[in-house]
Write a protein that holds these residues in place. Structure first.
Motif, PDB file in Angstrom:
ATOM      1  N   GLY A  63       0.824  -1.200   0.133  1.00 52.09           N
ATOM      2  CA  GLY A  63      -0.113  -0.055   0.008  1.00 52.09           C
ATOM      3  C   GLY A  63       0.652   1.326  -0.058  1.00 52.09           C
ATOM      4  O   GLY A  63       0.398   2.199  -0.808  1.00 52.09           O
ATOM      5  N   TYR A  64       1.899   1.339   0.767  1.00 55.80           N
ATOM      6  CA  TYR A  64       2.682   2.417   0.883  1.00 55.80           C
ATOM      7  C   TYR A  64       3.780   2.669  -0.452  1.00 55.80           C
ATOM      8  O   TYR A  64       3.695   3.665  -1.098  1.00 55.80           O
ATOM      9  CB  TYR A  64       3.520   2.298   1.967  1.00 55.80           C
ATOM     10  N   GLY A  65       3.924   1.627  -0.901  1.00 59.59           N
ATOM     11  CA  GLY A  65       4.640   1.470  -2.220  1.00 59.59           C
ATOM     12  C   GLY A  65       3.898   1.833  -3.287  1.00 59.59           C
ATOM     13  O   GLY A  65       4.096   2.938  -4.258  1.00 59.59           O
ATOM     14  N   ALA A  66       2.598   1.634  -3.521  1.00 59.26           N
ATOM     15  CA  ALA A  66       1.493   2.124  -4.400  1.00 59.26           C
ATOM     16  C   ALA A  66       1.491   3.591  -4.348  1.00 59.26           C
ATOM     17  O   ALA A  66       1.259   4.351  -5.180  1.00 59.26           O
ATOM     18  CB  ALA A  66       0.370   1.396  -4.338  1.00 59.26           C
ATOM     19  N   ASP A  67       1.321   4.025  -3.191  1.00 60.64           N
ATOM     20  CA  ASP A  67       1.186   5.449  -2.731  1.00 60.64           C
ATOM     21  C   ASP A  67       2.506   6.162  -3.265  1.00 60.64           C
ATOM     22  O   ASP A  67       2.236   7.245  -3.900  1.00 60.64           O
ATOM     23  CB  ASP A  67       1.156   5.639  -1.238  1.00 60.64           C
ATOM     24  N   GLY A  68       3.541   5.751  -2.885  1.00 63.37           N
ATOM     25  CA  GLY A  68       4.772   6.683  -3.485  1.00 63.37           C
ATOM     26  C   GLY A  68       4.788   6.618  -4.954  1.00 63.37           C
ATOM     27  O   GLY A  68       5.101   7.607  -5.670  1.00 63.37           O
ATOM     28  N   TRP A  69       4.398   5.475  -5.613  1.00 60.56           N
ATOM     29  CA  TRP A  69       4.335   5.199  -7.077  1.00 60.56           C
ATOM     30  C   TRP A  69       3.231   6.630  -7.569  1.00 60.56           C
ATOM     31  O   TRP A  69       3.565   7.255  -8.476  1.00 60.56           O
ATOM     32  CB  TRP A  69       3.820   3.846  -7.604  1.00 60.56           C
ATOM     33  N   GLN A  88      -6.289  -7.719   5.195  1.00 59.81           N
ATOM     34  CA  GLN A  88      -6.190  -7.049   6.438  1.00 59.81           C
ATOM     35  C   GLN A  88      -4.702  -6.440   6.609  1.00 59.81           C
ATOM     36  O   GLN A  88      -4.540  -5.431   7.347  1.00 59.81           O
ATOM     37  CB  GLN A  88      -6.408  -8.180   7.493  1.00 59.81           C
ATOM     38  N   ASN A  89      -3.623  -7.044   6.186  1.00 65.67           N
ATOM     39  CA  ASN A  89      -2.252  -6.379   6.188  1.00 65.67           C
ATOM     40  C   ASN A  89      -2.268  -5.000   5.435  1.00 65.67           C
ATOM     41  O   ASN A  89      -1.217  -4.121   5.928  1.00 65.67           O
ATOM     42  CB  ASN A  89      -1.235  -7.345   5.712  1.00 65.67           C
ATOM     43  N   ALA A  90      -3.187  -4.903   4.770  1.00 67.30           N
ATOM     44  CA  ALA A  90      -3.056  -3.628   4.000  1.00 67.30           C
ATOM     45  C   ALA A  90      -3.789  -2.570   4.457  1.00 67.30           C
ATOM     46  O   ALA A  90      -3.868  -1.304   3.985  1.00 67.30           O
ATOM     47  CB  ALA A  90      -3.446  -3.800   2.504  1.00 67.30           C
ATOM     48  N   MET A  91      -4.486  -2.829   5.475  1.00 71.28           N
ATOM     49  CA  MET A  91      -5.461  -1.849   6.221  1.00 71.28           C
ATOM     50  C   MET A  91      -4.817  -0.491   6.673  1.00 71.28           C
ATOM     51  O   MET A  91      -5.330   0.379   6.446  1.00 71.28           O
ATOM     52  CB  MET A  91      -6.148  -2.430   7.293  1.00 71.28           C
ATOM     53  N   SER A  92      -3.723  -0.577   7.008  1.00 73.51           N
ATOM     54  CA  SER A  92      -3.030   0.539   7.464  1.00 73.51           C
ATOM     55  C   SER A  92      -2.686   1.354   6.480  1.00 73.51           C
ATOM     56  O   SER A  92      -2.766   2.616   6.468  1.00 73.51           O
ATOM     57  CB  SER A  92      -1.632   0.258   8.326  1.00 73.51           C
ATOM     58  N   ALA A  93      -2.373   1.068   5.272  1.00 76.47           N
ATOM     59  CA  ALA A  93      -2.088   1.834   4.301  1.00 76.47           C
ATOM     60  C   ALA A  93      -3.325   2.423   3.589  1.00 76.47           C
ATOM     61  O   ALA A  93      -3.447   3.334   3.227  1.00 76.47           O
ATOM     62  CB  ALA A  93      -1.372   0.777   3.110  1.00 76.47           C
ATOM     63  N   LEU A 408       7.778  12.648   0.333  1.00 79.51           N
ATOM     64  CA  LEU A 408       6.709  11.474   0.923  1.00 79.51           C
ATOM     65  C   LEU A 408       6.612  11.329   2.025  1.00 79.51           C
ATOM     66  O   LEU A 408       7.545  10.808   2.595  1.00 79.51           O
ATOM     67  CB  LEU A 408       6.969  10.518  -0.119  1.00 79.51           C
ATOM     68  N   TYR A 409       5.321  11.781   2.615  1.00 83.73           N
ATOM     69  CA  TYR A 409       5.209  11.769   4.179  1.00 83.73           C
ATOM     70  C   TYR A 409       3.774  11.616   4.702  1.00 83.73           C
ATOM     71  O   TYR A 409       2.884  11.788   3.604  1.00 83.73           O
ATOM     72  CB  TYR A 409       5.923  13.159   4.673  1.00 83.73           C
ATOM     73  N   THR A 410       3.297  11.387   5.620  1.00 88.51           N
ATOM     74  CA  THR A 410       1.992  11.158   6.058  1.00 88.51           C
ATOM     75  C   THR A 410       1.900  12.027   7.100  1.00 88.51           C
ATOM     76  O   THR A 410       1.804  11.655   8.444  1.00 88.51           O
ATOM     77  CB  THR A 410       1.694   9.696   6.263  1.00 88.51           C
ATOM     78  N   PRO A 411       1.624  13.296   7.161  1.00 88.32           N
ATOM     79  CA  PRO A 411       1.351  14.061   8.399  1.00 88.32           C
ATOM     80  C   PRO A 411       0.168  13.847   9.313  1.00 88.32           C
ATOM     81  O   PRO A 411       0.368  14.243  10.398  1.00 88.32           O
ATOM     82  CB  PRO A 411       1.383  15.580   7.719  1.00 88.32           C
ATOM     83  N   PRO A 421       9.086   1.653   1.933  1.00 85.00           N
ATOM     84  CA  PRO A 421       8.363   1.213   0.938  1.00 85.00           C
ATOM     85  C   PRO A 421       7.649   2.446  -0.019  1.00 85.00           C
ATOM     86  O   PRO A 421       7.441   2.077  -1.275  1.00 85.00           O
ATOM     87  CB  PRO A 421       7.091   0.453   1.525  1.00 85.00           C
ATOM     88  N   ALA A 422       7.435   3.383   0.465  1.00 85.67           N
ATOM     89  CA  ALA A 422       7.002   4.694  -0.507  1.00 85.67           C
ATOM     90  C   ALA A 422       8.239   5.259  -1.280  1.00 85.67           C
ATOM     91  O   ALA A 422       7.929   5.213  -2.563  1.00 85.67           O
ATOM     92  CB  ALA A 422       6.478   5.661   0.437  1.00 85.67           C
ATOM     93  N   ALA A 423       9.362   5.142  -0.633  1.00 87.42           N
ATOM     94  CA  ALA A 423      10.733   5.264  -1.740  1.00 87.42           C
ATOM     95  C   ALA A 423      10.707   4.158  -2.637  1.00 87.42           C
ATOM     96  O   ALA A 423      10.989   4.404  -3.842  1.00 87.42           O
ATOM     97  CB  ALA A 423      11.871   5.465  -0.861  1.00 87.42           C
TER      98      ALA A 423
END
Length: 554
Positions: A63-69, A88-93, A408-411, A421-423
């Motif tokens: 999820g975080y990788g997809a966000d960075g992309w 369920q593992n992707a829920m935080s993302a 890339l950040y999540t304030p 993973p975002a990187a």
């Protein structure tokens, strides 16, 4: 035809393929996820469709990788999970994408039609996966046919293009996923891009009148303004107005521009500039407490707000004039009603000095370290950060960037484990040869949340540098405990040998033992290419650092 081809022929045109064809038609070129027993028909067509499969080591990283992309391409990130625990593992993302207004499309298989709520112990059986994700996503939909699944993809892209971008989830029952799609080729084509939403004419005229008469206008640019950088810059120049951004809006206007006060809305000295405006123009921001580090922005002048979502126009700060529309289109309309001759730019030397002093005041050693890191980075670097002190207390303030989505950040969600993973996602979005350098800057505690993704970066053959600033654990939480009279507990962490750990993953590890080692270590890592980890033990590097005032590069 051999046995392998005979099996493949039975799955030549499944719903899974139709869904991926539709996604590919919208321009998506990479998907993130982990193959599993139930999602294989979503993986079968990837190579044939020219979709790069990035296999993360945990679906949160997907999820975080997809966000960075997504932040680099302007397209939604796509995540494929398997049923049950994979989803369920992707829920935080998914929660992160909702809070930060990021476009994310998550696709998962589900129990076959008619098997809902049976509780009979099938593999990965989940009580109600669609409702589970729906509790935190913009919407979550369980489809019932190939046509329904393809329509859901089109609906997702309509949201991403015309509404507030947020995560959506499509659950495809396993029998539907593996069945012939029954969807004609024309229905899988991308639908035309709609015209951007323009503002209400009367509201635009009222906003123009306020801006024409303003003596001390100020612009606050949020995450919703980042695709309107050219227009916002032109408006700031026309008005001679300072621009201060949220972290999600960072570099909507080039932070080297004479009118930019950077992504410093969290600092009292920057907030006061906005609060003292006689007309405050807020573009694409809900002005949330997590972005302000204060309960609210106490604006004393007239407030004009522009947002794609009507629900945002009076959130946390009432607007005198609220305009629903696409920031690019609305700002163009505002420009058309203002005098062509730009006003003289406002002298912001005192404001910059106050911001710099406030930045240094809380954690001067950390700020000095961040300045050293920032100075060593290539000017066009994409920097992925985590909810680590080195980022939110320092680097976000001192790092001046020229293009949005470069930090890339999540304030708001302030998650740990996002940066690496975002990187990876951001680097996957770059051209195979060249492209912008990508550097992750994270604390030691944050890196341990997703250190497994070093394997993903190595496997994907990426050029990626990871800077691990090691303060020995959860330093801010430790201070929070002390402030509350709690003897530190659970915050001083056992540290691995970071350099050896990098080597174990197939990366290259380096250590910057002193402040003076930082620049050469970073330069060598970026120049060498491949996956690099630079370990900075903060207690030693900070001890030899001398805080200095950031240079005024305007």
């Amino acid at each position: 035809m051999d046995a392998y081809d005979e099996i493949a022929a039975r799955y030549a045109d499944t719903t899974g393929r139709a869904v991926l064809e539709t996604i590919r038609a919208y321009g998506v070129t990479a998907v993130f996820g982990i193959p599993g027993t139930h999602n294989l028909e979503l993986y079968r067509p990837l190579a044939d469709l020219g979709l790069r499969a990035v296999t993360n080591r945990h679906e949160q990283g997907s999820g975080y990788g997809a966000d960075g992309w997504a932040q680099q391409t302007g397209l939604p990130g796509v995540v494929i999970t398997t049923s049950g625990p994979g989803l369920q593992n992707a829920m935080s993302a998914i929660g992160t994408a909702f809070c930060e207004s990021r476009p994310l499309l998550v696709i998962s298989p589900g129990v076959p039609l008619g098997a809902e709520f049976q509780d009979v112990g099938t593999l990965h059986e989940t009580k109600d996966a669609t409702a589970m994700v729906g509790a935190i996503a913009e919407w979550s939909r369980r489809v019932t046919s190939g046509t329904d699944a393809v329509d859901a993809v089109h609906d997702a892209f309509a949201l991403f293009r015309t509404g507030r971008p947020r995560p959506v989830h499509i659950e495809i029952p396993l029998d539907v996923l593996e069945a012939p799609a029954g969807v004609p080729a024309a229905a899988r084509a991308a639908r035309p891009v709609p015209a951007p939403v323009r503002g209400d004419a009367a509201a635009v005229r009222e906003a123009i009148a306020l801006l024409r008469s303003a003596q001390r206008p100020v612009i606050v640019a949020g995450g919703g303004s980042t695709r309107a950088g050219r227009q916002v810059t032109a408006l700031a120049e026309r008005l001679g107005a300072p621009v201060v951004t949220t972290l999600n809006g960072k570099a909507a206007v080039d932070e080297h521009h004479p009118l930019s006060l950077g992504s410093n809305l969290r600092l009292g000295s920057a907030r006061r500039v906005a609060e003292d405006a006689d007309v405050l123009l807020v573009l694409g921001s809900k002005l949330g407490e997590a972005e302000l580090w204060a309960p609210r922005l106490e604006a004393r002048g007239a407030v004009v707000r522009v947002d794609i979502s009507a629900a945002q126009l009076h959130k946390n700060l009432d607007a005198m004039v609220g305009i629903v529309g696409d920031c690019s289109a609305v700002v163009e309309e505002l420009l058309s009603g203002l005098p062509a001759e730009p006003r003289p730019p406002r002298d912001l030397a005192d404001e910059r000095a106050a911001i710099a002093e406030e930045t240094r005041g809380v954690l001067p050693e950390t700020v000095a370290l961040a300045q050293a890191i920032a100075a060593a980075l290539p000017h066009d670097a994409i920097v992925a950060g985590d909810s680590s002190q080195i980022v939110y207390m320092a680097l976000a303030n001192v790092l001046r960037q020229s293009a949005p989505h470069s930090l890339l950040y999540t304030p708001t969600y302030a998650t740990l484990g996002y940066g690496l993973p975002a990187a990876i996602g951001a680097r996957v979005a770059q051209p195979a040869e060249g492209g912008r350098p990508v550097v992750a800057v994270v604390g030691d505690g944050a890196l341990m949340f997703s250190v497994n993704e070093l394997a993903t970066a190595v496997e994907q053959r990426l050029d990626l540098t990871v800077v691990c600033v090691d303060n020995g654990g959860y330093a801010e939480i430790k201070q929070n405990e002390v402030d509350r009279g709690i003897r530190p507990v659970g915050v001083d962490l056992v540290q691995p040998d970071w350099v050896a750990l990098a080597h174990a993953f197939g990366a290259t590890g380096r250590r910057a033992e002193s402040h003076d080692d930082i620049a050469p270590a970073l330069a060598a890592a970026i120049e060498a290419g491949g996956v690099q980890l630079v370990h900075i033990p903060q207690t030693r590097s900070a001890a030899s650092a001398t805080p200095s005032t950031p240079k005024d590069e305007s």
